[in-house]
Design a protein around this motif. Sequence first.
Motif, PDB file in Angstrom:
ATOM      1  N   GLY A 260       0.780  -1.227   0.000  1.00 35.85           N
ATOM      2  CA  GLY A 260       0.000   0.000   0.000  1.00 35.85           C
ATOM      3  C   GLY A 260       0.808   1.270   0.000  1.00 35.85           C
ATOM      4  N   GLU A 261       2.071   1.194  -0.382  1.00 36.42           N
ATOM      5  CA  GLU A 261       2.868   2.416  -0.403  1.00 36.42           C
ATOM      6  C   GLU A 261       2.335   3.362  -1.482  1.00 36.42           C
ATOM      7  N   ARG A 266       5.292  12.405  -3.837  1.00 42.84           N
ATOM      8  CA  ARG A 266       5.104  13.127  -2.591  1.00 42.84           C
ATOM      9  C   ARG A 266       3.638  13.090  -2.205  1.00 42.84           C
ATOM     10  N   GLY A 267       3.371  13.120  -0.887  1.00 45.60           N
ATOM     11  CA  GLY A 267       1.993  13.114  -0.423  1.00 45.60           C
ATOM     12  C   GLY A 267       1.915  12.572   0.988  1.00 45.60           C
ATOM     13  N   THR A 282      12.106   3.249   4.695  1.00 44.73           N
ATOM     14  CA  THR A 282      12.594   4.235   3.734  1.00 44.73           C
ATOM     15  C   THR A 282      11.593   4.287   2.575  1.00 44.73           C
ATOM     16  N   HIS A 283      11.756   5.260   1.709  1.00 50.08           N
ATOM     17  CA  HIS A 283      10.712   5.632   0.750  1.00 50.08           C
ATOM     18  C   HIS A 283      10.831   4.936  -0.612  1.00 50.08           C
ATOM     19  N   HIS A 284      11.114   3.636  -0.620  1.00 48.79           N
ATOM     20  CA  HIS A 284      11.313   2.875  -1.865  1.00 48.79           C
ATOM     21  C   HIS A 284      12.363   3.580  -2.727  1.00 48.79           C
ATOM     22  N   ILE A 285      13.532   3.758  -2.130  1.00 51.41           N
ATOM     23  CA  ILE A 285      14.604   4.515  -2.769  1.00 51.41           C
ATOM     24  C   ILE A 285      15.818   3.647  -3.078  1.00 51.41           C
ATOM     25  N   GLY A 286      15.650   2.336  -3.048  1.00 49.94           N
ATOM     26  CA  GLY A 286      16.795   1.449  -3.233  1.00 49.94           C
ATOM     27  C   GLY A 286      17.628   1.767  -4.457  1.00 49.94           C
ATOM     28  N   ALA A 287      16.966   2.048  -5.563  1.00 49.64           N
ATOM     29  CA  ALA A 287      17.678   2.307  -6.819  1.00 49.64           C
ATOM     30  C   ALA A 287      17.923   3.785  -7.054  1.00 49.64           C
TER      31      ALA A 287
END
Length: 400
Positions: A260-261, A266-267, A282-287
């Motif tokens: 459900g991310e 942004r939001g 973390t904000h699904h920033i792996g890549a």
Amino acid sequence: MTILVADNIAEVGLEALEEAGHHVVDDAALNGDALVEALRTERPNILIVRSTKVTPEALDASPALSLIVRAGAGYDTIDVDGASARGIYVANCPGKNSVAVAELTLGLIVSLDRRIPDNVADARAGRWDKKTYAEAEGLKGRTIGVVGLGNIGEEVVRRAQSFDLDVVAWSRSLTPERAEEMGIGYCESAVDVARSASIVSLHVASTPETHHLADRAFFEALPKGALFINTTRAAVVDEDALRWAIEERDIRAGLDVMEGEPAEKRGSFESDFAEHPSIYLTHHIGASTQQAQDATALEAARVANTFSRTGDVPNCVNLATQSPATHQITVRHLDEVGVLARVLDEMSKAEWNIQEMENEIFSGARAAVATMRFTGDATDGVVERIEAQEKVLAVSVIEL
């Protein structure tokens, strides 16, 4: 060719496409109905996406669409079966973000062990608690289990070894011999990895086979107080089982992905995981490093440019590894107009369905050999009619 870029990719990739002479339509905001409308309006030959979902409606919107490039490794956001049914190639960009994801993985491990985010939050709030934060266990000599040894998993292994961590791993492709070469321990299953390590990190693709790979049995096998990392896809983890493990077995988790991310960059965001002191999100920033984004964008451009020049699709993920063909026919013939057309007409009359076809021209362009794999009733009568065609030199048929 017209290329629709329906997501954020690095500028170097866009420049590479434009330099190759393509008409590039760049709109990172496209999603859902807006993507369908853009496909219908622009009629692109190639679609490039990152996180944007490609639905059956999107696949039907542009009759010219021949190739979808996922600017990343995973492609579970694309209806691959639907693309295959429509004869649309799907390609990805594997390995280009491996280092970035591995770096975040090790960062989450160190953060969990030393509670770095909590340290920073308390210091910023004016709270000094050296006594609590001086109680970290440390990493040297502990065992990390790596589930999945693709490009990312291998980069995690290299970095874990530099931290003096012992490594055990499981992957469908891993053999005991390969594990020995890598200097790691071999496990026979994901559960065996969990049982053998006090830190576990997941690096498998999201597929039906890996859905909830980290389930209740997996978390029951983890030692109490273990660290758990997921930087791959949310679907790989049974989040109810993870909640149980956190509450009942004192597991601490670092998650870059979760169910459900938000799809937006942004939001607002709500998750019971976000409030839990044993979980770092973390904000699904792996890549999401500039190095990884540049490399991935350039690879996406290479795939598109290669396809436009040659018709070949590097990194294609939806071609059959083996067709259902039952027979192969080889036709030596003169390289002249209409010869193959007459051969194909006879095959059509015989209801032979061609799955694979290649026609090679000999030096001097006077003769050629066509090889076709097909399903159908390979009777002698059909072969004889093909052999009787004008300018056919020889015909042979074998059963596969």
